[in-house]
Design an enzyme around this catalytic site. Structure first.
Site, PDB file in Angstrom:
ATOM      1  N   HIS A 164       1.101   4.125   7.517  1.00 28.50           N
ATOM      2  CA  HIS A 164       1.177   4.800   6.220  1.00 28.50           C
ATOM      3  C   HIS A 164       1.788   6.190   6.377  1.00 28.50           C
ATOM      4  O   HIS A 164       1.827   6.744   7.479  1.00 28.50           O
ATOM      5  CB  HIS A 164      -0.211   4.857   5.586  1.00 28.50           C
ATOM      6  CG  HIS A 164      -0.767   3.496   5.301  1.00 28.50           C
ATOM      7  ND1 HIS A 164      -1.679   2.886   6.133  1.00 28.50           N
ATOM      8  CD2 HIS A 164      -0.508   2.624   4.302  1.00 28.50           C
ATOM      9  CE1 HIS A 164      -1.975   1.685   5.648  1.00 28.50           C
ATOM     10  NE2 HIS A 164      -1.276   1.503   4.539  1.00 28.50           N
ATOM     11  N   SER A 182       0.811  -1.219   0.000  1.00 31.37           N
ATOM     12  CA  SER A 182       0.000   0.000   0.000  1.00 31.37           C
ATOM     13  C   SER A 182       0.845   1.271   0.000  1.00 31.37           C
ATOM     14  O   SER A 182       0.424   2.297  -0.555  1.00 31.37           O
ATOM     15  CB  SER A 182      -0.940   0.017   1.210  1.00 31.37           C
ATOM     16  OG  SER A 182      -0.204  -0.053   2.418  1.00 31.37           O
ATOM     17  N   ASP A 188      -1.157   6.984  10.343  1.00 30.32           N
ATOM     18  CA  ASP A 188      -1.976   6.064  11.134  1.00 30.32           C
ATOM     19  C   ASP A 188      -1.109   5.010  11.814  1.00 30.32           C
ATOM     20  O   ASP A 188      -1.567   3.901  12.075  1.00 30.32           O
ATOM     21  CB  ASP A 188      -3.026   5.387  10.250  1.00 30.32           C
ATOM     22  CG  ASP A 188      -2.399   4.586   9.108  1.00 30.32           C
ATOM     23  OD1 ASP A 188      -1.155   4.590   8.976  1.00 30.32           O
ATOM     24  OD2 ASP A 188      -3.148   3.949   8.342  1.00 30.32           O
TER      25      ASP A 188
END
Length: 245
Positions: free
Chosen positions: A196, A11, A193
């Site tokens: 990320h 991600s 978070d």
């Protein structure tokens, strides 16, 4: 054709073209010199990456290519480990890959690229540090144990394994796990978070990637621009610049 730089990862790579992302900054940095192509897969670990790598990067023959090294990308980044490092007894256990397997999977990914594109510079990036408090505030998952599914110590072990793979394979590595923790208040300055990247975290990755690519001899100044530059076009005879194209 304009050469390519591939970004392969999870991600943190998939989101790298979001506003302020390190991938979009890299594309801007190499504007008109190279295309930065994102191949990021949110949630993926190295085990899953190996399952799909031949579909993500098919042989040149499948695209009608010659199969030689002429179309090889300039560089490829490999940025996995954040999901592999999920703890095996927490809610992210299905993403966990044991440390020894993670290391071997990285070697296999690097070997795939080396065999496919012998002249391509390969750069691996360690997983980032983890802000465990930030992970407890993640609203997107159910966490009945109220314990972080990742720890910074575990991420550090995977970062060390990544560095060891780079040494074994003779390729460049960015230790982002260590680099980010040198920033005061890195937990919130670099991570949105607990995992990320913030804009600041993305900037760190971008700057480190650019630095390593320059060490490998890759910079915009050393690459030709595609098509004549505006400054090269004669205002009295504009089409002259395109005469041999």
């Amino acid at each position: 054709m304009r050469p390519k730089i591939y970004l392969f990862g999870d991600s943190i790579t998939e989101f790298s073209f979001a506003d302020g992302g390190w991938g979009s900054a890299l594309a801007n940095h190499f504007s008109r010199r190279a295309d930065v192509v994102v191949r990021g897969y949110s949630g993926y670990n190295t085990r899953w990456a190996l399952k799909v790598i031949e579909r993500v990067f098919p042989s040149s023959e499948e695209h009608g290519g010659s199969g030689d090294g002429a179309a090889s990308p300039l560089a490829a980044t490999v940025f996995f480990g954040a999901n592999d490092a999920c703890l095996p007894d927490r809610y992210g256990a299905f993403q966990h890959v044991p440390l020894h397997e993670y290391k071997q999977n990285l070697i296999s990914i690097v070997s795939f690229f080396k065999k496919k594109w012998p002249a391509t510079r390969i750069l691996i990036i360690t997983p980032p540090p983890i802000d465990e408090e930030g992970r407890l505030q993640n609203p997107y998952v159910s966490n009945p144990l109220n314990e972080p599914e990742r720890t910074n110590n575990a991420a550090g072990d995977y970062a060390k394994a990544c560095i060891a793979v780079a040494a074994e394979c003779g390729i460049s590595v960015i230790d982002i796990w260590t680099k980010m923790q040198q920033v005061p208040g890195w937990e919130k300055a670099c991570l949105s978070d607990g995992l990320h990247l913030t804009r600041n975290g993305n900037t760190i990755v971008f700057e480190e990637v650019v630095k390593k690519l320059e060490e490998e001899g890759l910079s915009p100044e050393k690459l030709p621009a595609e098509l004549p530059l505006f400054s090269e076009i004669d205002s009295n005879n504009p089409l002259k610049a395109f005469g041999e194209l």
